[in-house]
Design a protein around this motif. Structure first.
Motif, PDB file in Angstrom:
ATOM      1  N   GLU A  48      34.737  41.923  32.760  1.00 10.68           N
ATOM      2  CA  GLU A  48      35.415  42.327  33.996  1.00 10.68           C
ATOM      3  C   GLU A  48      36.413  43.455  33.797  1.00 10.68           C
ATOM      4  O   GLU A  48      36.575  44.326  34.655  1.00 10.68           O
ATOM      5  N   GLU A 212      34.028  37.513  41.035  1.00 17.10           N
ATOM      6  CA  GLU A 212      32.593  37.590  40.742  1.00 17.10           C
ATOM      7  C   GLU A 212      31.735  36.794  41.728  1.00 17.10           C
ATOM      8  O   GLU A 212      30.523  36.947  41.754  1.00 17.10           O
ATOM      9  N   THR A 235      44.292  43.240  43.187  1.00 13.78           N
ATOM     10  CA  THR A 235      42.917  43.514  42.753  1.00 13.78           C
ATOM     11  C   THR A 235      42.871  44.195  41.395  1.00 13.78           C
ATOM     12  O   THR A 235      43.880  44.705  40.884  1.00 13.78           O
ATOM     13  N   ASP A 238      36.784  46.619  40.332  1.00 11.52           N
ATOM     14  CA  ASP A 238      35.564  46.270  41.050  1.00 11.52           C
ATOM     15  C   ASP A 238      35.835  45.608  42.392  1.00 11.52           C
ATOM     16  O   ASP A 238      35.186  45.923  43.399  1.00 11.52           O
ATOM     17  N   ASP A 239      36.790  44.688  42.445  1.00 12.10           N
ATOM     18  CA  ASP A 239      37.031  44.006  43.725  1.00 12.10           C
ATOM     19  C   ASP A 239      37.735  44.912  44.729  1.00 12.10           C
ATOM     20  O   ASP A 239      37.512  44.793  45.940  1.00 12.10           O
ATOM     21  N   ALA A 242      34.909  46.832  46.223  1.00 13.77           N
ATOM     22  CA  ALA A 242      34.106  45.957  47.073  1.00 13.77           C
ATOM     23  C   ALA A 242      34.779  45.716  48.423  1.00 13.77           C
ATOM     24  O   ALA A 242      34.115  45.680  49.472  1.00 13.77           O
ATOM     25  N   GLY A 262      42.844  49.401  41.137  1.00  8.34           N
ATOM     26  CA  GLY A 262      41.688  50.199  41.531  1.00  8.34           C
ATOM     27  C   GLY A 262      41.944  51.655  41.863  1.00  8.34           C
ATOM     28  O   GLY A 262      41.417  52.560  41.192  1.00  8.34           O
ATOM     29  N   GLN A 267      37.469  56.155  38.369  1.00  2.03           N
ATOM     30  CA  GLN A 267      36.206  55.593  38.834  1.00  2.03           C
ATOM     31  C   GLN A 267      36.257  55.196  40.302  1.00  2.03           C
ATOM     32  O   GLN A 267      35.236  55.213  41.001  1.00  2.03           O
ATOM     33  N   GLU A 271      33.343  56.769  42.579  1.00  5.70           N
ATOM     34  CA  GLU A 271      32.306  55.919  43.160  1.00  5.70           C
ATOM     35  C   GLU A 271      32.400  55.821  44.685  1.00  5.70           C
ATOM     36  O   GLU A 271      31.373  55.732  45.360  1.00  5.70           O
TER      37      GLU A 271
END
Length: 400
Positions: A48, A212, A235, A238-239, A242, A262, A267, A271
């Motif tokens: 993670e 996850e 966070t 990734d979350d 999301a 984040g 990234q 992204e």
């Protein structure tokens, strides 16, 4: 006149010889067969926290390079011993046991992530081995009565203080609070509840999730129904992405989005592209905050690794700087002497001020708020350092 020139020539020759001797001594320290000073750490190269773990390792590797280029540490070159902890607290604990008992490292740096640091610092405490926590901010780490864990980051329950103060000043009244189920996000959420009450802001959603397995569409649906002015996410990378994607899919446009971790990472923007614009992020370091050595560090880091330094890399480098300062002040690798220095010293690292309380908790550091504007991550708070003003409100998805 001729006599003076002869004297000058002899002085120059003597100075040159002295300089040669000093350089030879430095070279000797780096080339003799004496054992190096070994620094042990686990980092998340998979799992993670892999993105942040790799960046933290780069920061530490750069510090090792810099120390050896300067002429070593107490006359010994520095050698880094590291393992992939796979973003697992149990794996990290097992590997720190190995670093201490089998690898016989001289110094310890902590891993990335508060939950992993909780486990790793327990091993360090069992061996009475000082550890500098490079990537951890949960106050729970310092609430256990341990004597060997020292923090460099701001405390998680104060991460959102500046952001909430700004949002309240801009007239935002309600908050939707969502956060992951690990130590750092939980402490961020605890701090948000305190700050919201102090600024007369009402929390209309308060939900924990397992990253996850999270139903991000469901989380966004619940937030949209509550119509908050501000979304705050405790966070990681990734979350946070999301949640942004789910918000766009549901056409959910509060007046502001703010996340930890984040948005501060390259990234996130790479992204999400234009969807990242307007997102606020809370960070421990930014080059534009003009901390000591920030510009030099950033330039050399990009030259070495091919990309800009993130706050995670700065945490790795700055935490190692703190450890180095304690060793130099102690004048030895004696663990008691190093522990004393880490407990008592005040130091200015690339991260800013280092000072801890009697538990080893950092008490001198604050955070910064950045915002993605036109694809750039810009420092917006505090106002005294801002590169750009905070853009409120968030531009609705339907108008983009």
């Amino acid at each position: 006149m001729c006599m003076n020139q002869n004297i000058i020539a002899r002085v120059v020759r003597s100075f040159g010889y002295l300089l040669f001797l000093l350089m030879a001594l430095d070279c000797h320290a780096l080339t003799t067969k004496e054992p190096p000073t070994r620094v042990g750490v686990t980092v998340s190269l998979s799992g993670e926290y892999a993105v942040s773990g790799k960046l933290e390792l780069e920061g530490i590797r750069m510090w090792v390079h810099d120390v050896n280029q300067r002429g070593a540490l107490l006359g010994h070159r520095v050698e880094l011993v590291y393992y992939d902890d796979e973003s697992s607290p149990a794996t990290s604990a097992r590997l720190y046991e190995r670093l201490i008992t089998q690898d016989k490292v001289d110094l310890l740096l902590g891993p990335y992530g508060s939950d992993i640091t909780m486990a790793a610092s327990t091993v360090a405490e069992q061996h009475n081995f000082p550890m500098v926590a490079t990537g951890a901010a949960s106050g729970d780490i310092w609430a256990r009565g341990y004597h060997n864990i020292f923090g460099v980051d701001a405390q998680a329950d104060h991460y959102m203080d500046l952001l909430i103060e700004s949002a309240a000043g801009a007239g935002l009244k309600t908050i939707a609070l969502v956060y992951g189920d690990s130590d750092f996000p939980r402490k961020v959420a605890a701090g948000v509840r305190v700050q919201a009450a102090q600024h007369d802001m009402r929390i209309v959603v308060d939900k924990e999730y397992v990253p996850e397995h999270a139903d991000y569409a469901g989380l966004v649906k619940a937030m949209k129904a509550a119509r908050p002015d501000l979304v705050i996410g405790g966070t990681y990378l990734d979350d946070s992405m999301a949640l942004v994607r789910a918000a766009k899919a549901a056409d959910f446009s509060p007046k502001a989005f703010a996340f930890t971790v984040g948005p501060a990472l390259k990234q996130f923007v790479d992204e999400l592209g234009a969807d990242a614009n307007g997102m606020l992020g809370v960070v421990a370091w930014m080059r534009s905050a003009a901390m000591p050595m920030a510009m030099d560090f950033s330039y050399r880091y990009k030259e070495k690794f091919g990309h800009n330094a993130s706050y995670v890399a700065a945490l790795g480098y700055g935490g190692a700087q703190v450890l180095e300062a304690a060793v130099r002040l102690a004048g030895s690798l004696d663990k008691d002497a190093i522990r004393t220095q880490l407990s008592q010293m005040k130091f200015q690292s690339i991260l800013g001020r280092y000072q801890v309380d009697e538990t080893g908790k950092q008490i001198a550091k604050s955070t910064y708020v950045m915002q993605v504007q036109k694809g750039n991550r810009l420092l917006v708070l505090p106002k005294s350092l801002q590169e750009s003003k905070v853009e409120y409100p968030f531009k609705p998805w339907s108008e983009r």
